[in-house]
Enzyme design. Structure first.
Site, PDB file in Angstrom:
ATOM      1  N   GLN A 134       0.835  -1.204   0.000  1.00 35.72           N
ATOM      2  CA  GLN A 134       0.000   0.000   0.000  1.00 35.72           C
ATOM      3  C   GLN A 134       0.864   1.246   0.000  1.00 35.72           C
ATOM      4  OE1 GLN A 134      -2.789  -0.388   3.233  1.00 35.72           O
ATOM      5  NE2 GLN A 134      -3.983  -1.941   2.153  1.00 35.72           N
ATOM      6  N   ASP A 154      -2.331 -11.420   4.105  1.00 32.08           N
ATOM      7  CA  ASP A 154      -3.776 -11.403   4.397  1.00 32.08           C
ATOM      8  C   ASP A 154      -4.329 -12.793   4.722  1.00 32.08           C
ATOM      9  OD1 ASP A 154      -3.907  -8.683   3.995  1.00 32.08           O
ATOM     10  OD2 ASP A 154      -4.440  -8.859   1.879  1.00 32.08           O
TER      11      ASP A 154
HETATM   12  C1  S3P Z   1      -2.823  -4.484  -0.089  1.00 36.15           C
HETATM   13  C2  S3P Z   1      -1.648  -4.577   0.605  1.00 36.15           C
HETATM   14  C3  S3P Z   1      -1.531  -5.208   1.919  1.00 36.15           C
HETATM   15  C4  S3P Z   1      -2.745  -6.081   2.223  1.00 36.15           C
HETATM   16  C5  S3P Z   1      -4.038  -5.397   1.886  1.00 36.15           C
HETATM   17  C6  S3P Z   1      -4.098  -5.054   0.420  1.00 36.15           C
HETATM   18  C7  S3P Z   1      -2.832  -3.809  -1.399  1.00 36.15           C
HETATM   19  O1  S3P Z   1      -1.443  -4.216   2.909  1.00 36.15           O
HETATM   20  O2  S3P Z   1      -2.748  -6.447   3.581  1.00 36.15           O
HETATM   21  O3  S3P Z   1      -5.144  -6.210   2.194  1.00 36.15           O
HETATM   22  O4  S3P Z   1      -3.837  -3.937  -2.146  1.00 36.15           O
HETATM   23  O5  S3P Z   1      -1.844  -3.134  -1.721  1.00 36.15           O
HETATM   24  P1  S3P Z   1      -0.003  -3.605   3.385  1.00 36.15           P
HETATM   25  O6  S3P Z   1       0.554  -2.870   2.245  1.00 36.15           O
HETATM   26  O7  S3P Z   1      -0.367  -2.708   4.531  1.00 36.15           O
HETATM   27  O8  S3P Z   1       0.812  -4.796   3.794  1.00 36.15           O
END
Ligand code: S3P
Length: 430
Positions: free
Chosen positions: A165, A311
């Site tokens: 993210q 996840d």
């Molecule tokens: C996601 C990244 C992950 C994941 C989330 C979706 C994404 O989070 O847990 O459900 O779509 O980039 P983090 O980047 O906080 O690890």
């Protein structure tokens, strides 16, 4: 006594959540009409879709997973007339923070009680280095108030946490920045943003742990076929593994190497998983996954698999509870800041069901045993609710899961699909 439930047949879980978010975001700022199929019609992806409608983007659908986005180009978004509600979706909030940081209009991003507790400085601080002006609460949480910025500057950023993210947020901001934006990650994380930018014709330069792009280019609309979500498939991979006699095929699942930690970990535990009909769709690798029941054994989970299965741990903890021996997870402190504190909430639920589970600051130790009947709290976390539902396949009696309405955020129709494969779930509406 009725026969024990098991999972059988073929099914397709809904579209990938991460890719669905990105398809709307990139489609909206592309030139031309982007046609999407396999879009996830869950509340999280719909929050992203609605936000772009509120910024003047014409979007048709979703209609059985089909969506058409009339792109407005990199500079065509319009000021929303009220705060944008991201609901339960951390991906919407963090990625939109990046995309909106370089706009000529202000915007406010709000979310539900869970999202309001989640850390946002991980994106607002590096965006600040790019020249963005974003306010948070004193605790560094939402609401995010984004002020207009004349011109963002590209940065070279080394992420302290392995987060797709954060990486995606900065790359999206980088589209609007002067010069080059580079992000280096401490460990590989999902690369859907990089792949999709490439599909939209935007040049992205990548080496093992580093990705760079130059701002001010253009995205060209394209057709996107979104694969079924491996994170949703995970519940069935675990369910079929733990229910003797099961033989289930999950169709068209995304098997991007940055997402397959759940398969690698389950195989390490002795699971019987086969990948069939492998092909590529929309720049993403896809396969049918056949899973048959197997005797699972507890393992120390390899730390390098953690970001690749981030996840899927609620489901994997259920596999560990049904395995012989001990499973040890470390290096997963991120689980404490997901939709809930997934280490604590899962440990509490497992203990309630008679499984020895010891939470650690960065993981959990689970001693496999016999899951008993009981009442567990999902604390509004969709993945925890589905994990405990699937635990019913390995339990000696019924499990009641409370506070699970948020299953709709990522997996609409979960109970019906599970029932069609053989797990009877009785939905109790308040
Ligand atoms: C996601 C990244 C992950 C994941 C989330 C979706 C994404 O989070 O847990 O459900 O779509 O980039 P983090 O980047 O906080 O690890």
């Amino acid at each position: 006594m009725s026969a024990k439930p098991l999972l059988q047949g073929r099914l397709r879980v809904p579209g990938d959540k991460s890719i669905s978010h990105r398809s709307i975001m990139l489609g909206a700022i592309a030139e031309g009409e982007t046609r999407i199929s396999g879009f996830l019609e869950g509340a999280d992806a719909l929050a992203t879709l609605t936000a772009f409608r509120r910024m003047g983007v014409r979007i048709q659908g979703p209609d059985r997973g089909e969506v058409q986005v009339r792109g407005v180009g990199l500079r065509g978004l319009q000021a929303p007339d009220a705060p944008l509600d991201m609901g339960n979706s951390g991906t919407s909030m963090r990625l939109l923070a990046g995309l909106l940081a370089g706009q000529s209009f202000p915007a406010t991003l709000v979310g539900d009680a869970s999202l309001k507790r989640r850390p946002m400085r991980r994106v607002t601080e590096p965006l600040g280095l790019m020249g963005a002006r974003i306010g948070t609460s004193e605790q560094g949480t939402a609401p995010l108030t984004i002020e207009p910025t004349a011109q963002l500057r590209g940065i070279d950023y080394r992420m302290p946490v392995a987060s797709a993210q954060v990486k995606s947020c900065l790359l999206l901001a980088g589209l609007f920045a002067q010069g080059e934006t580079c992000v280096t990650e401490p460990a590989p994380t999902r690369d859907h943003t990089e792949r999709m930018l490439t599909a939209f014709g935007y040049s992205v330069r990548r080496t093992a742990r580093r990705v760079c792009l130059t701002g001010g280019g253009r995205l060209s609309a394209c057709r996107l076929q979104i694969p079924a979500d491996i994170s949703s498939a995970a519940f069935f991979l675990v369910g079929a593994s733990i229910a003797p006699g099961s033989d289930l095929t999950l169709e068209g699942v995304g098997i991007n190497p940055t997402r397959v930690g759940v398969i690698n970990i389950l195989r390490g535990m002795g699971a019987d998983i086969e990948l069939l009909e492998r092909h590529t769709a929309g720049g993403e690798p896809v396969a049918d996954i056949r899973v048959r029941a197997a005797r699972l054994k507890g393992i120390p989970i390899p730390v390098d698999q953690v970001p690749l299965a981030i996840d899927e741990f609620p489901a994997l903890f259920i596999a560990a509870a049904c395995a012989t021996g001990e499973t040890l997870l470390t290096g997963a402190e991120e689980l404490r800041v997901k939709e809930s504190d997934r280490i604590q909430v899962m440990a509490d639920g497992l203990l309630t069901l008679g499984i020895r589970a010891e939470p650690l600051p960065d993981g959990i130790r689970i001693q496999g045993g016999q899951i008993g009947p009981g009442v567990v709290e999902a604390q509004g976390d969709h993945r925890i609710a589905m994990a405990f539902a699937i635990a019913g396949l390995g339990a000696s009696g019924p499990i009641e899961v409370r506070d699970c309405a948020n299953v709709e955020t990522s997996f609409p129709g979960f109970a019906a699909l599970a029932a069609s494969a053989g797990l009877p779930i009785e939905e109790v509406r308040p």
